[in-house]
Design a protein around this motif. Sequence first.
Motif, PDB file in Angstrom:
ATOM      1  N   VAL A  72       0.846  -1.192   0.000  1.00 13.60           N
ATOM      2  CA  VAL A  72       0.000   0.000   0.000  1.00 13.60           C
ATOM      3  C   VAL A  72       0.876   1.235   0.000  1.00 13.60           C
ATOM      4  O   VAL A  72       1.674   1.433   0.925  1.00 13.60           O
ATOM      5  N   GLU A  73       0.716   2.061  -1.038  1.00 15.84           N
ATOM      6  CA  GLU A  73       1.487   3.291  -1.137  1.00 15.84           C
ATOM      7  C   GLU A  73       0.728   4.462  -0.512  1.00 15.84           C
ATOM      8  O   GLU A  73      -0.503   4.473  -0.485  1.00 15.84           O
ATOM      9  N   SER A  74       1.477   5.443  -0.061  1.00 14.60           N
ATOM     10  CA  SER A  74       0.901   6.681   0.449  1.00 14.60           C
ATOM     11  C   SER A  74       1.907   7.799   0.272  1.00 14.60           C
ATOM     12  O   SER A  74       3.084   7.546  -0.014  1.00 14.60           O
ATOM     13  N   GLY A  75       1.437   9.041   0.421  1.00 12.28           N
ATOM     14  CA  GLY A  75       2.339  10.182   0.387  1.00 12.28           C
ATOM     15  C   GLY A  75       2.297  11.007  -0.881  1.00 12.28           C
ATOM     16  O   GLY A  75       2.966  12.037  -0.978  1.00 12.28           O
ATOM     17  N   GLY A  76       1.534  10.559  -1.870  1.00 12.38           N
ATOM     18  CA  GLY A  76       1.431  11.347  -3.093  1.00 12.38           C
ATOM     19  C   GLY A  76       0.654  12.628  -2.873  1.00 12.38           C
ATOM     20  O   GLY A  76       0.047  12.844  -1.825  1.00 12.38           O
ATOM     21  N   GLY A  77       0.683  13.489  -3.875  1.00 12.29           N
ATOM     22  CA  GLY A  77      -0.042  14.744  -3.781  1.00 12.29           C
ATOM     23  C   GLY A  77       0.429  15.740  -4.809  1.00 12.29           C
ATOM     24  O   GLY A  77       1.151  15.408  -5.745  1.00 12.29           O
ATOM     25  N   LEU A  78       0.014  16.989  -4.615  1.00  7.87           N
ATOM     26  CA  LEU A  78       0.369  18.089  -5.509  1.00  7.87           C
ATOM     27  C   LEU A  78       1.478  18.910  -4.875  1.00  7.87           C
ATOM     28  O   LEU A  78       1.380  19.295  -3.700  1.00  7.87           O
ATOM     29  N   VAL A  79       2.519  19.172  -5.642  1.00  3.63           N
ATOM     30  CA  VAL A  79       3.650  19.952  -5.138  1.00  3.63           C
ATOM     31  C   VAL A  79       4.173  20.834  -6.255  1.00  3.63           C
ATOM     32  O   VAL A  79       4.062  20.485  -7.436  1.00  3.63           O
ATOM     33  N   GLN A  80       4.735  21.972  -5.893  1.00  2.00           N
ATOM     34  CA  GLN A  80       5.320  22.853  -6.889  1.00  2.00           C
ATOM     35  C   GLN A  80       6.708  22.365  -7.281  1.00  2.00           C
ATOM     36  O   GLN A  80       7.365  21.643  -6.529  1.00  2.00           O
ATOM     37  N   ALA A  81       7.122  22.768  -8.464  1.00  2.00           N
ATOM     38  CA  ALA A  81       8.460  22.406  -8.940  1.00  2.00           C
ATOM     39  C   ALA A  81       9.507  22.834  -7.902  1.00  2.00           C
ATOM     40  O   ALA A  81       9.367  23.870  -7.260  1.00  2.00           O
ATOM     41  N   GLU A  82      10.533  22.005  -7.775  1.00  6.40           N
ATOM     42  CA  GLU A  82      11.611  22.162  -6.792  1.00  6.40           C
ATOM     43  C   GLU A  82      11.193  21.774  -5.379  1.00  6.40           C
ATOM     44  O   GLU A  82      12.017  21.837  -4.459  1.00  6.40           O
ATOM     45  N   GLY A  83       9.949  21.366  -5.210  1.00  2.00           N
ATOM     46  CA  GLY A  83       9.511  20.916  -3.900  1.00  2.00           C
ATOM     47  C   GLY A  83       9.885  19.472  -3.637  1.00  2.00           C
ATOM     48  O   GLY A  83      10.562  18.821  -4.456  1.00  2.00           O
ATOM     49  N   SER A  84       9.423  18.946  -2.482  1.00  2.00           N
ATOM     50  CA  SER A  84       9.755  17.587  -2.069  1.00  2.00           C
ATOM     51  C   SER A  84       8.501  16.833  -1.641  1.00  2.00           C
ATOM     52  O   SER A  84       7.532  17.421  -1.164  1.00  2.00           O
ATOM     53  N   LEU A  85       8.565  15.516  -1.814  1.00  2.00           N
ATOM     54  CA  LEU A  85       7.540  14.609  -1.306  1.00  2.00           C
ATOM     55  C   LEU A  85       8.239  13.337  -0.856  1.00  2.00           C
ATOM     56  O   LEU A  85       9.289  12.968  -1.395  1.00  2.00           O
ATOM     57  N   THR A 121       5.765  14.090 -12.784  1.00  2.00           N
ATOM     58  CA  THR A 121       4.345  13.833 -12.593  1.00  2.00           C
ATOM     59  C   THR A 121       3.976  12.451 -13.126  1.00  2.00           C
ATOM     60  O   THR A 121       4.255  12.126 -14.276  1.00  2.00           O
ATOM     61  N   ALA A 122       3.370  11.648 -12.261  1.00  2.00           N
ATOM     62  CA  ALA A 122       3.032  10.268 -12.630  1.00  2.00           C
ATOM     63  C   ALA A 122       2.319   9.606 -11.460  1.00  2.00           C
ATOM     64  O   ALA A 122       2.305  10.125 -10.344  1.00  2.00           O
ATOM     65  N   VAL A 123       1.769   8.440 -11.745  1.00  5.72           N
ATOM     66  CA  VAL A 123       1.328   7.549 -10.672  1.00  5.72           C
ATOM     67  C   VAL A 123       2.534   6.698 -10.291  1.00  5.72           C
ATOM     68  O   VAL A 123       3.158   6.082 -11.165  1.00  5.72           O
ATOM     69  N   TYR A 124       2.869   6.691  -9.028  1.00  2.00           N
ATOM     70  CA  TYR A 124       4.015   5.951  -8.527  1.00  2.00           C
ATOM     71  C   TYR A 124       3.547   4.651  -7.872  1.00  2.00           C
ATOM     72  O   TYR A 124       2.632   4.665  -7.045  1.00  2.00           O
ATOM     73  N   TYR A 125       4.208   3.563  -8.254  1.00  2.00           N
ATOM     74  CA  TYR A 125       3.850   2.235  -7.774  1.00  2.00           C
ATOM     75  C   TYR A 125       4.995   1.609  -6.995  1.00  2.00           C
ATOM     76  O   TYR A 125       6.155   1.674  -7.421  1.00  2.00           O
ATOM     77  N   CYS A 126       4.656   0.981  -5.892  1.00  5.17           N
ATOM     78  CA  CYS A 126       5.606   0.180  -5.134  1.00  5.17           C
ATOM     79  C   CYS A 126       5.521  -1.257  -5.638  1.00  5.17           C
ATOM     80  O   CYS A 126       4.432  -1.747  -5.960  1.00  5.17           O
ATOM     81  N   GLN A 135      -1.317  -0.292  -5.390  1.00  3.47           N
ATOM     82  CA  GLN A 135      -2.351   0.301  -6.244  1.00  3.47           C
ATOM     83  C   GLN A 135      -1.921   1.626  -6.848  1.00  3.47           C
ATOM     84  O   GLN A 135      -2.566   2.132  -7.761  1.00  3.47           O
ATOM     85  N   GLY A 136      -0.828   2.197  -6.348  1.00  2.00           N
ATOM     86  CA  GLY A 136      -0.308   3.441  -6.900  1.00  2.00           C
ATOM     87  C   GLY A 136      -0.750   4.664  -6.133  1.00  2.00           C
ATOM     88  O   GLY A 136      -1.814   4.678  -5.497  1.00  2.00           O
ATOM     89  N   THR A 137       0.087   5.695  -6.197  1.00  2.00           N
ATOM     90  CA  THR A 137      -0.237   6.971  -5.592  1.00  2.00           C
ATOM     91  C   THR A 137       0.173   8.075  -6.565  1.00  2.00           C
ATOM     92  O   THR A 137       1.250   8.014  -7.157  1.00  2.00           O
ATOM     93  N   LEU A 138      -0.696   9.062  -6.754  1.00  4.44           N
ATOM     94  CA  LEU A 138      -0.481  10.089  -7.771  1.00  4.44           C
ATOM     95  C   LEU A 138       0.395  11.208  -7.237  1.00  4.44           C
ATOM     96  O   LEU A 138       0.139  11.766  -6.164  1.00  4.44           O
TER      97      LEU A 138
END
Length: 128
Positions: A5-18, A92-97, A120-123
């Motif tokens: 189960v993935e978590s932590g995705g979201g919207l961030v500005q360029a040069e930001g971190s997640l 920008t993508a859906v990230y999968y573990c 299931q992926g996180t955007l």
Amino acid sequence: QVLLVESGGGLVQAEGSLRLACASSGSTFTLHSTMAWFRQAPGKNREFVAAISWSGSKVAYVDSVKGRFTISRDNAKGTADLQMNSLKPEDTAVYYCAAAITRDRTLVFLTLKEYPYWGQGTLVTVSS
């Protein structure tokens, strides 16, 4: 049965971190396992991003994220994280573990076909 189960995705500005997290249930972390992150941008194929061996001694990254992303794992907690810094719109993508059980504690795999277990992926969306 292995569940990721993935978590932590979201919207961030360029040069930001997640920081993305992958939580595992089942035997993934009890047995030797290679863990990885892949991503799939709209209209594109799923691609390898990073992988880490069971021991954590070996890691691999796609060239486009080297120096910006860091993969790590905590076998006691059953987690595998992806720290993403200096994000770009092209990230920008859906990230999968993904996970694969291996006999070699130093082995990493770089291709989709070698990973039988997927989350299931996180955007992740990076705005310019």
